[in-house]
Design a protein around this motif. Structure first.
Motif, PDB file in Angstrom:
ATOM      1  N   VAL A 150      -8.808 -12.694  50.627  1.00 17.04           N
ATOM      2  CA  VAL A 150      -9.225 -14.087  50.816  1.00 17.04           C
ATOM      3  C   VAL A 150     -10.402 -14.396  49.896  1.00 17.04           C
ATOM      4  CG1 VAL A 150     -10.310 -15.680  52.459  1.00 17.04           C
ATOM      5  CG2 VAL A 150      -8.334 -14.320  53.161  1.00 17.04           C
ATOM      6  N   ASN A 151     -11.342 -13.472  49.809  1.00 12.88           N
ATOM      7  CA  ASN A 151     -12.504 -13.663  48.946  1.00 12.88           C
ATOM      8  C   ASN A 151     -12.084 -13.798  47.479  1.00 12.88           C
ATOM      9  OD1 ASN A 151     -15.345 -13.794  48.365  1.00 12.88           O
ATOM     10  ND2 ASN A 151     -15.206 -11.691  47.638  1.00 12.88           N
ATOM     11  N   GLU A 152     -11.153 -12.972  47.032  1.00  9.04           N
ATOM     12  CA  GLU A 152     -10.678 -13.055  45.647  1.00  9.04           C
ATOM     13  C   GLU A 152      -9.990 -14.387  45.386  1.00  9.04           C
ATOM     14  OE1 GLU A 152      -8.274  -9.571  45.066  1.00  9.04           O
ATOM     15  OE2 GLU A 152     -10.027  -8.251  45.001  1.00  9.04           O
ATOM     16  N   ALA A 153      -9.182 -14.844  46.319  1.00 10.85           N
ATOM     17  CA  ALA A 153      -8.498 -16.125  46.170  1.00 10.85           C
ATOM     18  C   ALA A 153      -9.510 -17.265  46.127  1.00 10.85           C
ATOM     19  CB  ALA A 153      -7.503 -16.334  47.308  1.00 10.85           C
ATOM     20  N   TYR A 154     -10.534 -17.186  46.957  1.00 14.48           N
ATOM     21  CA  TYR A 154     -11.584 -18.206  46.983  1.00 14.48           C
ATOM     22  C   TYR A 154     -12.315 -18.255  45.650  1.00 14.48           C
ATOM     23  CZ  TYR A 154     -15.950 -20.556  48.176  1.00 14.48           C
ATOM     24  OH  TYR A 154     -17.023 -21.393  48.182  1.00 14.48           O
ATOM     25  N   ARG A 155     -12.648 -17.088  45.124  1.00 10.10           N
ATOM     26  CA  ARG A 155     -13.362 -17.045  43.840  1.00 10.10           C
ATOM     27  C   ARG A 155     -12.515 -17.625  42.711  1.00 10.10           C
ATOM     28  NH1 ARG A 155     -17.238 -11.976  42.942  1.00 10.10           N
ATOM     29  NH2 ARG A 155     -18.423 -12.160  44.860  1.00 10.10           N
ATOM     30  N   LYS A 156     -11.235 -17.315  42.699  1.00 13.75           N
ATOM     31  CA  LYS A 156     -10.344 -17.863  41.668  1.00 13.75           C
ATOM     32  C   LYS A 156     -10.270 -19.368  41.788  1.00 13.75           C
ATOM     33  CE  LYS A 156      -7.408 -13.819  41.074  1.00 13.75           C
ATOM     34  NZ  LYS A 156      -6.094 -13.237  41.337  1.00 13.75           N
ATOM     35  N   ARG A 157     -10.138 -19.874  43.009  1.00 12.72           N
ATOM     36  CA  ARG A 157     -10.037 -21.301  43.233  1.00 12.72           C
ATOM     37  C   ARG A 157     -11.324 -22.011  42.840  1.00 12.72           C
ATOM     38  NH1 ARG A 157      -9.577 -23.153  49.038  1.00 12.72           N
ATOM     39  NH2 ARG A 157     -11.151 -24.697  48.646  1.00 12.72           N
ATOM     40  N   LYS A 158     -12.446 -21.375  43.099  1.00  6.92           N
ATOM     41  CA  LYS A 158     -13.737 -21.963  42.790  1.00  6.92           C
ATOM     42  C   LYS A 158     -13.951 -22.078  41.280  1.00  6.92           C
ATOM     43  CE  LYS A 158     -18.468 -21.615  44.426  1.00  6.92           C
ATOM     44  NZ  LYS A 158     -19.441 -20.798  45.126  1.00  6.92           N
ATOM     45  N   ARG A 159     -13.400 -21.152  40.514  1.00  5.86           N
ATOM     46  CA  ARG A 159     -13.547 -21.168  39.058  1.00  5.86           C
ATOM     47  C   ARG A 159     -12.747 -22.287  38.409  1.00  5.86           C
ATOM     48  NH1 ARG A 159     -11.916 -15.445  37.897  1.00  5.86           N
ATOM     49  NH2 ARG A 159     -12.973 -14.581  39.658  1.00  5.86           N
ATOM     50  N   VAL A 160     -11.641 -22.675  39.036  1.00  2.35           N
ATOM     51  CA  VAL A 160     -10.787 -23.718  38.475  1.00  2.35           C
ATOM     52  C   VAL A 160     -11.269 -25.057  38.999  1.00  2.35           C
ATOM     53  CG1 VAL A 160      -8.446 -24.608  38.346  1.00  2.35           C
ATOM     54  CG2 VAL A 160      -8.839 -22.144  38.367  1.00  2.35           C
ATOM     55  N   GLN A 161     -11.793 -25.879  38.118  1.00  2.65           N
ATOM     56  CA  GLN A 161     -12.280 -27.193  38.507  1.00  2.65           C
ATOM     57  C   GLN A 161     -11.106 -28.173  38.543  1.00  2.65           C
ATOM     58  OE1 GLN A 161     -15.433 -27.792  39.451  1.00  2.65           O
ATOM     59  NE2 GLN A 161     -15.777 -25.597  39.168  1.00  2.65           N
ATOM     60  N   PRO A 162     -11.070 -29.035  39.563  1.00  7.54           N
ATOM     61  CA  PRO A 162      -9.980 -30.008  39.624  1.00  7.54           C
ATOM     62  C   PRO A 162     -10.046 -30.956  38.437  1.00  7.54           C
ATOM     63  CG  PRO A 162     -11.617 -30.424  41.339  1.00  7.54           C
ATOM     64  CD  PRO A 162     -12.007 -29.149  40.649  1.00  7.54           C
ATOM     65  N   VAL A 163      -8.903 -31.316  37.951  1.00  6.85           N
ATOM     66  CA  VAL A 163      -8.810 -32.214  36.811  1.00  6.85           C
ATOM     67  C   VAL A 163      -8.736 -33.649  37.336  1.00  6.85           C
ATOM     68  CG1 VAL A 163      -7.419 -32.884  34.815  1.00  6.85           C
ATOM     69  CG2 VAL A 163      -7.598 -30.478  35.463  1.00  6.85           C
ATOM     70  N   ALA A 164      -9.609 -34.529  36.809  1.00  9.05           N
ATOM     71  CA  ALA A 164      -9.584 -35.931  37.232  1.00  9.05           C
ATOM     72  C   ALA A 164      -8.509 -36.664  36.435  1.00  9.05           C
ATOM     73  CB  ALA A 164     -10.945 -36.563  36.989  1.00  9.05           C
ATOM     74  N   TYR A 165      -7.521 -37.215  37.146  1.00 10.91           N
ATOM     75  CA  TYR A 165      -6.448 -37.918  36.483  1.00 10.91           C
ATOM     76  C   TYR A 165      -6.768 -39.415  36.312  1.00 10.91           C
ATOM     77  CZ  TYR A 165      -3.703 -33.729  37.046  1.00 10.91           C
ATOM     78  OH  TYR A 165      -3.259 -32.436  36.970  1.00 10.91           O
ATOM     79  N   TRP A 166      -7.849 -39.829  36.893  1.00 11.10           N
ATOM     80  CA  TRP A 166      -8.263 -41.211  36.747  1.00 11.10           C
ATOM     81  C   TRP A 166      -9.760 -41.249  36.632  1.00 11.10           C
ATOM     82  CZ3 TRP A 166     -11.619 -43.045  40.429  1.00 11.10           C
ATOM     83  CH2 TRP A 166     -11.718 -42.268  41.597  1.00 11.10           C
ATOM     84  N   GLN A 167     -10.266 -42.278  36.041  1.00 17.20           N
ATOM     85  CA  GLN A 167     -11.704 -42.459  35.939  1.00 17.20           C
ATOM     86  C   GLN A 167     -12.058 -43.806  36.551  1.00 17.20           C
ATOM     87  OE1 GLN A 167     -12.809 -41.998  31.852  1.00 17.20           O
ATOM     88  NE2 GLN A 167     -12.749 -39.771  31.982  1.00 17.20           N
ATOM     89  N   ALA A 168     -13.183 -43.845  37.117  1.00 22.59           N
ATOM     90  CA  ALA A 168     -13.615 -45.101  37.752  1.00 22.59           C
ATOM     91  C   ALA A 168     -13.598 -46.233  36.724  1.00 22.59           C
ATOM     92  CB  ALA A 168     -15.014 -44.952  38.334  1.00 22.59           C
ATOM     93  N   GLY A 169     -13.071 -47.361  37.113  1.00 23.62           N
ATOM     94  CA  GLY A 169     -13.048 -48.542  36.250  1.00 23.62           C
ATOM     95  C   GLY A 169     -11.825 -48.615  35.367  1.00 23.62           C
ATOM     96  N   SER A 170     -10.961 -47.603  35.313  1.00 20.47           N
ATOM     97  CA  SER A 170      -9.771 -47.689  34.467  1.00 20.47           C
ATOM     98  C   SER A 170      -8.620 -48.203  35.307  1.00 20.47           C
ATOM     99  CB  SER A 170      -9.422 -46.330  33.850  1.00 20.47           C
ATOM    100  OG  SER A 170      -9.097 -45.403  34.851  1.00 20.47           O
ATOM    101  N   SER A 171      -7.673 -48.888  34.688  1.00 21.50           N
ATOM    102  CA  SER A 171      -6.548 -49.425  35.443  1.00 21.50           C
ATOM    103  C   SER A 171      -5.255 -48.742  35.139  1.00 21.50           C
ATOM    104  CB  SER A 171      -6.389 -50.919  35.187  1.00 21.50           C
ATOM    105  OG  SER A 171      -6.508 -51.227  33.826  1.00 21.50           O
TER     106      SER A 171
END
Length: 136
Positions: free
Chosen positions: A115-136
């Motif tokens: 579980v700790n290894e999975a948590y560390r891997k997940r923590k290293r991968v930052q979520p990708v923002a598919y939208w930005q505030a103010g864009s349509s």
């Protein structure tokens, strides 16, 4: 006995080697072979393991497995310098109770590590923002 000793004994007997025969081919005393097989000594270095592999004509897979069991069978480990203070207390309690743990309890510890290894891997991968505030 430890995993290294059990596997070395199995390999040696499978090839009909006596401890004294293996010892002679490695230029060591047969008591040394006895001690590493019984777990009274830590497993040997990779260099010696490779000499054992050559002496007994082990396959590549057998040699890899013997090295893996050697890693698993080391009795002493060093605590990292950057261990949090809580880690010292935890390690002390684990050291005191380890001989009384059941197979099920070791499985729980293994699960916690996974579980700790999975948590560390997940923590290293930052979520990708598919939208930005103010864009349509």
């Amino acid at each position: 006995m430890n995993p290294f000793g059990m596997y070395l004994t199995t390999l040696r007997l499978k090839r009909r080697f006596k401890q004294k025969d293996l010892a002679k081919s490695l230029n060591v005393y047969s008591s040394y072979i006895s001690e590493i097989e019984s777990g009274k000594r830590n497993p040997p270095s990779s260099k010696v393991i490779n000499s054992i592999a050559d002496a007994m004509s082990l396959s590549k897979n057998e040699t890899v497995q013997l090295n893996a069991y050697a890693e698993q069978s080391i009795k002493v480990f060093h605590v990292p310098d950057d261990l949090p203070m809580e880690g010292y207390s935890c390690m002390h309690k684990l050291r005191l109770s380890i001989k009384n743990l059941s197979a099920e309890q070791f499985n729980v510890l293994e699960s916690m590590k996974n579980v700790n290894e999975a948590y560390r891997k997940r923590k290293r991968v930052q979520p990708v923002a598919y939208w930005q505030a103010g864009s349509s």
